[in-house]
Enzyme design. Structure first.
Site, PDB file in Angstrom:
ATOM      1  N   CYS A   2     -16.512  -9.424  18.089  1.00 40.18           N
ATOM      2  CA  CYS A   2     -15.922 -10.767  18.060  1.00 40.18           C
ATOM      3  C   CYS A   2     -14.578 -10.829  18.795  1.00 40.18           C
ATOM      4  O   CYS A   2     -13.852  -9.838  18.847  1.00 40.18           O
ATOM      5  CB  CYS A   2     -15.664 -11.203  16.621  1.00 40.18           C
ATOM      6  SG  CYS A   2     -17.118 -11.146  15.590  1.00 40.18           S
ATOM      7  N   ARG A  27     -16.157  -7.965  25.581  1.00 37.88           N
ATOM      8  CA  ARG A  27     -16.298  -7.305  24.284  1.00 37.88           C
ATOM      9  C   ARG A  27     -17.720  -7.373  23.748  1.00 37.88           C
ATOM     10  O   ARG A  27     -18.062  -6.619  22.848  1.00 37.88           O
ATOM     11  CB  ARG A  27     -15.350  -7.972  23.259  1.00 37.88           C
ATOM     12  CG  ARG A  27     -13.890  -7.853  23.624  1.00 37.88           C
ATOM     13  CD  ARG A  27     -13.060  -8.855  22.859  1.00 37.88           C
ATOM     14  NE  ARG A  27     -12.857  -8.466  21.482  1.00 37.88           N
ATOM     15  CZ  ARG A  27     -11.767  -7.840  21.033  1.00 37.88           C
ATOM     16  NH1 ARG A  27     -10.801  -7.537  21.868  1.00 37.88           N
ATOM     17  NH2 ARG A  27     -11.642  -7.527  19.777  1.00 37.88           N
ATOM     18  N   TRP A  75     -20.071 -11.787  17.369  1.00 37.91           N
ATOM     19  CA  TRP A  75     -21.053 -10.699  17.442  1.00 37.91           C
ATOM     20  C   TRP A  75     -21.578 -10.536  16.025  1.00 37.91           C
ATOM     21  O   TRP A  75     -20.851 -10.098  15.128  1.00 37.91           O
ATOM     22  CB  TRP A  75     -20.375  -9.438  17.946  1.00 37.91           C
ATOM     23  CG  TRP A  75     -21.295  -8.322  18.270  1.00 37.91           C
ATOM     24  CD1 TRP A  75     -22.015  -8.162  19.422  1.00 37.91           C
ATOM     25  CD2 TRP A  75     -21.592  -7.186  17.452  1.00 37.91           C
ATOM     26  NE1 TRP A  75     -22.741  -7.005  19.375  1.00 37.91           N
ATOM     27  CE2 TRP A  75     -22.506  -6.388  18.164  1.00 37.91           C
ATOM     28  CE3 TRP A  75     -21.182  -6.776  16.186  1.00 37.91           C
ATOM     29  CZ2 TRP A  75     -23.009  -5.186  17.661  1.00 37.91           C
ATOM     30  CZ3 TRP A  75     -21.683  -5.586  15.674  1.00 37.91           C
ATOM     31  CH2 TRP A  75     -22.592  -4.806  16.418  1.00 37.91           C
ATOM     32  N   ASN A 100     -12.586 -12.154  12.767  1.00 39.15           N
ATOM     33  CA  ASN A 100     -13.087 -10.920  13.357  1.00 39.15           C
ATOM     34  C   ASN A 100     -13.064  -9.865  12.258  1.00 39.15           C
ATOM     35  O   ASN A 100     -12.063  -9.760  11.550  1.00 39.15           O
ATOM     36  CB  ASN A 100     -12.164 -10.516  14.528  1.00 39.15           C
ATOM     37  CG  ASN A 100     -12.664  -9.301  15.260  1.00 39.15           C
ATOM     38  OD1 ASN A 100     -13.742  -8.804  14.982  1.00 39.15           O
ATOM     39  ND2 ASN A 100     -11.868  -8.836  16.215  1.00 39.15           N
ATOM     40  N   GLY A 101     -14.162  -9.122  12.074  1.00 39.41           N
ATOM     41  CA  GLY A 101     -14.193  -8.102  11.020  1.00 39.41           C
ATOM     42  C   GLY A 101     -15.191  -8.477   9.936  1.00 39.41           C
ATOM     43  O   GLY A 101     -16.056  -9.330  10.137  1.00 39.41           O
ATOM     44  N   GLU A 485      -1.436 -20.435  57.051  1.00 35.45           N
ATOM     45  CA  GLU A 485      -1.580 -19.189  56.302  1.00 35.45           C
ATOM     46  C   GLU A 485      -3.051 -18.752  56.272  1.00 35.45           C
ATOM     47  O   GLU A 485      -3.361 -17.556  56.399  1.00 35.45           O
ATOM     48  CB  GLU A 485      -1.016 -19.383  54.887  1.00 35.45           C
ATOM     49  CG  GLU A 485      -1.182 -18.216  53.937  1.00 35.45           C
ATOM     50  CD  GLU A 485      -0.537 -16.917  54.399  1.00 35.45           C
ATOM     51  OE1 GLU A 485       0.236 -16.912  55.374  1.00 35.45           O
ATOM     52  OE2 GLU A 485      -0.842 -15.876  53.778  1.00 35.45           O
ATOM     53  N   LYS A 489      -4.403 -15.214  57.750  1.00 36.59           N
ATOM     54  CA  LYS A 489      -5.194 -14.261  56.949  1.00 36.59           C
ATOM     55  C   LYS A 489      -6.469 -13.881  57.687  1.00 36.59           C
ATOM     56  O   LYS A 489      -6.833 -12.709  57.755  1.00 36.59           O
ATOM     57  CB  LYS A 489      -5.574 -14.854  55.576  1.00 36.59           C
ATOM     58  CG  LYS A 489      -4.479 -14.991  54.582  1.00 36.59           C
ATOM     59  CD  LYS A 489      -4.119 -13.723  53.842  1.00 36.59           C
ATOM     60  CE  LYS A 489      -2.983 -13.002  54.492  1.00 36.59           C
ATOM     61  NZ  LYS A 489      -1.673 -13.526  54.379  1.00 36.59           N
ATOM     62  N   GLU A 492      -5.689 -11.666  60.765  1.00 32.95           N
ATOM     63  CA  GLU A 492      -5.146 -10.355  60.369  1.00 32.95           C
ATOM     64  C   GLU A 492      -6.224  -9.355  59.983  1.00 32.95           C
ATOM     65  O   GLU A 492      -6.177  -8.203  60.386  1.00 32.95           O
ATOM     66  CB  GLU A 492      -4.272 -10.532  59.111  1.00 32.95           C
ATOM     67  CG  GLU A 492      -2.815 -10.641  59.323  1.00 32.95           C
ATOM     68  CD  GLU A 492      -2.071 -10.572  57.993  1.00 32.95           C
ATOM     69  OE1 GLU A 492      -1.194  -9.722  57.879  1.00 32.95           O
ATOM     70  OE2 GLU A 492      -2.369 -11.361  57.086  1.00 32.95           O
ATOM     71  N   HIS A 508      -4.779 -34.628  70.114  1.00 33.01           N
ATOM     72  CA  HIS A 508      -3.808 -34.422  71.193  1.00 33.01           C
ATOM     73  C   HIS A 508      -4.087 -33.134  71.956  1.00 33.01           C
ATOM     74  O   HIS A 508      -3.213 -32.640  72.660  1.00 33.01           O
ATOM     75  CB  HIS A 508      -2.390 -34.423  70.618  1.00 33.01           C
ATOM     76  CG  HIS A 508      -2.026 -35.711  69.967  1.00 33.01           C
ATOM     77  ND1 HIS A 508      -1.865 -36.893  70.656  1.00 33.01           N
ATOM     78  CD2 HIS A 508      -1.854 -36.032  68.660  1.00 33.01           C
ATOM     79  CE1 HIS A 508      -1.586 -37.876  69.823  1.00 33.01           C
ATOM     80  NE2 HIS A 508      -1.587 -37.368  68.590  1.00 33.01           N
ATOM     81  N   LYS A 607       2.733  -2.915  56.567  1.00 33.81           N
ATOM     82  CA  LYS A 607       3.109  -3.734  55.416  1.00 33.81           C
ATOM     83  C   LYS A 607       4.565  -4.158  55.494  1.00 33.81           C
ATOM     84  O   LYS A 607       4.923  -5.276  55.170  1.00 33.81           O
ATOM     85  CB  LYS A 607       2.849  -2.928  54.126  1.00 33.81           C
ATOM     86  CG  LYS A 607       3.089  -3.705  52.859  1.00 33.81           C
ATOM     87  CD  LYS A 607       2.032  -4.781  52.681  1.00 33.81           C
ATOM     88  CE  LYS A 607       2.384  -5.760  51.576  1.00 33.81           C
ATOM     89  NZ  LYS A 607       1.651  -7.019  51.727  1.00 33.81           N
TER      90      LYS A 607
END
Ligand code: AGP
Length: 612
Positions: A2, A27, A75, A100-101, A485, A489, A492, A508, A607
């Protein structure tokens, strides 16, 4: 097993709770559910068998919303996996509980409660606790006393999160055996089974100890230990978003760093937004407030991706303050004469803090004595730029390993928004603008998470770029630097030649390049410039260009044979440059992977560019 999530905030919490559940999916579970106290003060819930996605679908059809809520992935232990056994469990529509438990003595308690008229709708041990709490409230306890009282009747290991109709501003949690953590926000607080669930909203945590019960409100936490004595538990800064230099589950650092952005942004915001505005301590240095009040002009200097964040910053500075702002790439600035400007704030932006051109430009300004103060927005403490500048505003992105800058860029944008807030405050400007900035920034990690959900769709889209030699990126207003940007990317790391234009510039000149072989990538948030942008897209479409549009779901751009639309979450206007960066990062990453380039270390690039 849970998982528990809870939230109390000024903003609506349903999406925070859902995201928390998604982060707890690892989980294992068989059903999921969520409850809030709605605007009418009613305790309402939604539950679904199966995946969190099924719950999400149900909530999409029948939404519930509130400012306090609890959620759960179950669960099954007591009672089969079924909707009626899924949490939250209610008692008399008065108390809502997730657990939970295991409550070991649930059978005796159930029998006792039944004799008192309590009706059970599930086979779970949990529902017993909801009724016990309800009974304590009926007997006059407040919610905290009720929890302390009920705890003394329980045997077993558990953690609980509880909300109640009687006290719609309080979340009560208890821990005995099963882990539970409180996440501290700014005017909002959270609980979760682990910090993973809460990393999009905070990185400061209190780990509850066995026997603890806590009262969690928007502006306060009170913890009582196993002996019901008030106790302080230490606040820990998470290092799970430690951005450790290992790849973890990721194939490349770039992808890891793209996905780290929600936590990098949360870390950059940490402790910087207060109830009354942006904290002055956000900028380290002498006389920040006094000298910001005197600023009459701003000069931004940077290179590459950091230059693009500065370009966006100029839009924000000039839109939200009356301060004129100029920006220039450092390699140009350092070699030309600039007329002196009165009371000029010079801002350098750099991930590494070691970029030779940026350092040289700053050196030139200092020698000329032509600035009121120099501020660096930088990701590396103790770097040359932070040492050489009067002030620093640190991004907290953690080490960025991939040469292609991703999380450093978006955290720079966050830093620029914080700076704009401080400038407004220093100048005695309209404080509602600062509130608008703060409220937006608080939502940002979650919006980034939503944009990251496009990853699979973008991976598929990337196949269309495999054979391409060229690409155009378009944007308008503050989305133009985002197009720049995106193009940077792509070139690059995939080595595809890419250029970006303000969409209005197309006719234009660059329109001559458009044919069925030319992919054109556009970012189209739902802002004032959307209709203008749509006209520009029409110019491209009617000339046979292949358009890929990342568009707000409310932008109403209809897909067509050569117009592909990828739907983005709706984003407040000030956040659009940050959120729309994400799909462009993912696109370039997946194209590069398909092309087989060295994604993290593209040819010819470094970098940290410490030479001219
Ligand atoms: C971005 O992807 C590049 N690695 C590059 O443009 C970089 O932003 C530029 O070299 C500036 O570096 P800095 O932020 O460390 O100053």
């Amino acid at each position: 097993m849970c998982g528990i999530v809870g939230a109390v905030a000024q903003r609506p919490v349903t999406e925070i709770l859902l995201e928390g559940l998604r982060r707890l999916e690892y989980r294992g579970y068989d059903s999921a559910g969520l409850a809030v106290i709605d605007e009418q003060g009613q305790l309402v819930r939604s539950r679904a068998l199966g995946r969190v996605a099924s719950l999400q679908e149900r909530l999409h059809k029948e939404p519930i919303e509130g400012h306090i809520g609890i959620a759960h992935t179950r669960w099954a232990t007591h009672g089969v996996p079924a909707e009626h056994n899924a949490h939250p469990h209610f008692s008399n529509d008065r108390v809502g509980l997730v657990h939970n438990g295991i409550v070991e003595n649930h059978a005796e308690l159930r029998a006792e409660l039944k004799t008192q008229g309590y009706v059970f709708t599930s086979e779970t041990d949990t529902e017993v606790v909801a009724h016990l709490l309800s009974r304590a409230l009926e007997n006059g306890d407040d919610l905290m006393q009720a929890m302390l009282n009920v705890r003394s009747q329980l045997i077993g290991a558990y953690s609980f999160a509880v909300i109640a109709h009687d006290d719609p501003e309080t979340l009560i949690v208890a821990r005995q055996g099963s882990p539970l953590v409180i996440g501290l926000g700014l005017g909002e607080n959270f609980v979760g089974s682990d910090i993973q669930a809460l990393l999009p909203v905070t990185s400061r945590f209190i780990y509850l100890e066995n026997g603890d019960v806590a009262r969690v409100k928007r502006y306060g936490i009170e913890i009582f230990d196993v002996n019901n004595r008030p106790i302080e538990r230490p606040v820990k800064q998470s290092n799970v978003n430690s951005f450790a230099s290992d790849l973890g589950e990721y194939r490349h650092f770039m992808l890891k760093e793209i996905f780290e952005q929600p936590s990098a942004i949360a870390a950059t915001l940490e402790g910087r937004i207060a109830a009354n505005g942006i904290n002055w301590g956000t900028i380290k240095g002498q006389q920040v407030q006094e000298r910001l009040a005197q600023v009459e002009s701003i000069q931004i200097i940077a290179c590459g991706t950091s230059f693009h964040s500065g370009l966006v910053g100029r839009y924000w500075i000039e839109a939200l303050t009356d301060i004129p702002c100029q920006i220039e790439v450092a390699s140009e600035y350092r070699y030309r004469r600039q007329p002196p400007r009165k009371n000029q704030l010079v801002i350098t932006i750099s991930q590494s803090g070691e970029t030779a051109d940026t350092l040289a430009a700053l050196e030139k300004i200092k020698q000329e004595g032509s600035c009121l103060a120099s501020l660096t927005i930088c990701n590396v403490p103790e770097s040359s730029l932070t040492r050489e500048s009067d002030w620093s505003l640190m991004t907290v992105a953690g080490p960025e390993i991939g040469v292609a800058s991703t999380k450093a860029f978006t955290t720079q944008l966050v830093a620029l928004q914080l700076l704009v807030g401080l400038l407004i405050q220093a100048k005695g400007g309209d404080i509602s603008k600062v509130e608008q900035l703060s409220n937006g920034l608080r939502q940002l990690p979650l919006l980034i998470e939503q944009a990251l959900n496009l990853n699979d769709a973008i991976e598929t889209l990337a196949e269309r770029f495999l054979e391409k030699q060229h690409a155009l990126f378009l944007g308008r207003g503050e989305m133009y630097p985002i197009a720049l940007e995106g193009a940077l990317k792509l070139k690059e790391i995939s080595y595809i030649h890419a250029e970006a234009y303000p969409a209005g510039e197309l006719k234009h000149g660059p329109l001559a390049l458009v044919d069925s072989e030319m992919p054109i990538i556009t970012v189209a948030p739902n802002t004032a410039l959307l209709e203008k942008l749509k006209s520009n897209l029409e110019e491209v479409r009617s000339r046979g260009g292949e358009l890929y549009v990342f568009a707000d779901k409310e932008a109403h751009i209809q897909p067509f044979s050569n117009l592909h639309v990828l739907e983005m979450p709706h984003v407040p206007e000030l956040l659009t440059p940050i959120v729309y960066t994400i799909p462009l990062q993912l696109l370039s990453y997946h194209v590069a992977v398909l092309k087989g380039t060295d994604v993290d270390k593209p040819r010819n690039l470094a970098k940290s560019v410490t030479v001219e």
